[in-house]
Design a protein around this motif. Structure first.
Motif, short mmCIF file in Angstrom:
data_model
loop_
_atom_site.label_atom_id
_atom_site.label_comp_id
_atom_site.label_asym_id
_atom_site.label_seq_id
_atom_site.Cartn_x
_atom_site.Cartn_y
_atom_site.Cartn_z
N LEU A 1 9.62 27.27 51.11
CA LEU A 1 8.39 27.73 50.83
C LEU A 1 8.42 28.75 49.62
N GLY A 2 9.36 29.51 49.47
CA GLY A 2 9.57 30.42 48.62
C GLY A 2 9.93 29.76 47.21
N TYR A 3 10.51 28.64 47.47
CA TYR A 3 10.80 27.94 46.05
C TYR A 3 9.31 27.43 45.62
N SER A 4 8.92 26.68 46.38
CA SER A 4 7.74 26.07 46.04
C SER A 4 6.48 26.78 45.65
N ILE A 5 6.58 28.14 46.11
CA ILE A 5 5.51 29.17 45.55
C ILE A 5 5.83 29.66 44.17
N SER A 6 6.97 29.38 43.70
CA SER A 6 7.53 29.76 42.39
C SER A 6 7.46 28.71 41.43
N SER A 7 7.12 27.46 41.94
CA SER A 7 7.11 26.38 41.03
C SER A 7 5.98 26.45 40.26
N GLY A 8 5.02 27.21 40.36
CA GLY A 8 3.91 27.14 39.32
C GLY A 8 2.65 26.23 39.71
N HIS A 9 2.87 25.61 40.92
CA HIS A 9 1.61 24.47 41.10
C HIS A 9 1.37 24.81 42.52
N PHE A 10 1.56 25.96 42.99
CA PHE A 10 1.10 26.30 44.42
C PHE A 10 -0.45 26.10 44.92
N GLY A 11 -1.15 26.53 43.88
CA GLY A 11 -2.66 26.53 43.90
C GLY A 11 -2.98 25.05 44.05
N ASP A 12 -2.44 24.19 43.36
CA ASP A 12 -2.82 22.62 43.30
C ASP A 12 -2.56 22.24 44.82
N GLY A 13 -1.41 22.38 45.29
CA GLY A 13 -0.87 22.14 46.43
C GLY A 13 -2.04 22.60 47.75
#
Ligand code: PHE
Length: 463
Positions: A202-214
């Protein structure tokens, strides 16, 4: 024939031992509930059905249908303390009704065998991706390359079949060792490991820059995308992910100590299972959007899009390997519970040792699973009704057999068992008990039947 007072249910003991603690039971049921359903199936079914609205219906189904069904299953299991077939026969007779309720247990045993037959193939696929990830195959690969890896893998019945065989072997091994020695130890390690690994991802996905889209995709409902068929899929998903409607939870309930609270345990499991599904969605969808992939990609969402995403990120080999190890563990603990009703039944009815029963049932499931292995290659063009052999098994078991089992189980707990019996098991006759009984008698059975009839078009629209 048993008379009503023949045995005091409180004194009845399971033939297979008991969980050593309340926590062990909660871990075991959580291990059963959390699996490919949360991480492989939930995101792709939600993606195919438009996201937000589907997720809302799914959450509602967990709450008002899933939880009462799970409570009913555990209480029936603990009162009967036998395998699901014998338990339903015993309680049917004890309540002065019919022993034929055993057929509900029988349908559950069959559903478990059919589900595990394809579950094991996907579980094997997951195992294979541990090795592929570890070898760095996906590093820097583009969509075409990752798709080619997948197509080559499932295109060979020998390779897919070998991993299916390996996965069934691992499952048979734990089931053969029995409740205390096998299941409990396995689950105690796996469930916490799973949670930790998901939070890391989850930490990685938050830093992916597209967390808001997800986030937006999962929680902004668009009801125009919702058909009755997708409502049925959301309900089936609720059953599948909670492991209910086929006796797995009933079999585990049979090993539950008398003093443990069924309502509390159910709440704990439902919260853990739902959080992990949502967590999986929050890991996967931002990565999908960050890489310009399609959320409605289907069953390949995990096996194509994630390796692709991992392949492009720094440290991807490690993340990807961890992810598939996690998924294999989760699948393993679920597979064990899919087999347990059939194995307990064979031990009790045919005087087999646990090891013999596990091997016999395991071989049967393995053989049925060959149908699913071939659905991805040699028989991929052999289609009827819903599609391939795999598509049909998937729909028949998840969207039909599990909800049908759920109707019958809640009907049994709500209408066939007398108030005294159920109040006795749930340990109170207070407001929560009354609320459960109302849901089990009316809301769950009527809700499930309503969605069934709507989905096959037997109920006309009023508007
Ligand atoms: N709940 C499991 C999952 O989500 C699958 C399962 C279904 C296990 C039914 C047992 C019984 O993967």
């Amino acid at each position: 024939m048993l008379s009503k007072q023949a045995v005091d249910p409180a004194k009845r003991r399971s033939l297979h031992g008991h969980w050593s603690s309340r926590m062990a039971f909660i871990l075991a049921v959580t291990g059963s509930a959390v699996g490919l359903g949360n991480i492989w199936k939930f995101p792709y079914v939600a993606g195919q059905n438009g996201g937000g609205a589907f997720v809302l219906v799914y959450l509602a189904c967990v709450l008002i249908i899933g939880m009462p069904v799970m409570i009913s299953e555990i209480l029936i299991g603990r009162r009967g303390r036998r395998n699901p077939v014998a338990t339903m026969a015993l309680l049917g007779a004890e309540e002065g009704k019919s022993r034929h309720w055993q057929w509900v247990g029988g349908m559950g045993v069959l559903a478990g065998i059919l589900i595990l037959s394809f579950y094991s193939v996907i579980g094997g696929w997951t195992l294979a991706y541990v090795f592929k990830s570890g070898m760095g195959i996906f590093t820097g690969a583009d969509a075409a390359a990752v798709t080619a890896v997948r197509d080559n893998f499932i295109g060979s019945w020998k390779v897919l079949g070998s991993f299916h065989t390996l996965f069934m072997g691992l499952t048979i091994y734990v089931v053969a060792r029995g409740v205390e020695r096998g299941l409990e130890q396995a689950v105690r390690f796996m469930v916490p490991a799973l949670l930790v690994l998901l939070v890391v991802l989850l930490g990685y996905s938050i830093s992916s820059g597209h967390f808001g889209d997800g986030l937006a995709f999962m929680f902004t409902p668009d009801f125009s995308k919702l058909t009755w068929d997708s409502v049925l899929a959301a309900m089936g998903q609720a059953f599948f992910t909670l492991s209910i409607g086929m006796g797995a939870v009933m079999a585990y309930g049979a090993y539950l100590p008398e003093e443990t609270s069924i309502l509390g345990s159910t709440a704990a499991v439902a919260i853990a299972d739902t959080s992990i599904a949502i967590l999986a969605g929050l890991v996967i969808f931002p990565l999908v959007f960050a890489n310009g992939l399609d959320p409605a990609d289907g069953p390949g969402l995990v096996f194509v899009t994630l390796p692709l995403a991992f392949g492009q990120m720094p440290g991807g080999v490690i993340f990807s390997t961890i992810f598939f190890v996690l998924l294999s563990f989760a699948a393993w603990t679920s597979a064990i519970s899919l087999m347990e009703p059939a194995v307990a039944w064979l031990i009790e009815h045919h005087n087999r040792t646990r090891a013999q029963a596990a091997v016999m049932i395991g071989l049967l499931i393995w053989a049925v699973g060959v149908g699913t292995v071939l659905s991805f290659n040699a028989l991929s063009e052999f289609k009827f009704l819903r599609g391939t052999i795999f598509d049909n098994l998937d729909h028949l078991t998840i969207n039909i057999m599990l909800p049908l089992g759920g109707v019958l189980i809640t009907f049994f707990a709500g209408w066939v068992m007398c108030r005294n019996s159920t109040a006795d098991e749930l340990g109170s006759a207070g407001a929560l008990y009354k609320f459960w009984r109302f849901l089990a008698r009316f809301v769950a059975p009527i809700g499930i039947l309503f969605v069934f009839l709507k989905a096959v078009g037997l109920l006309p629209d009023l508007s």
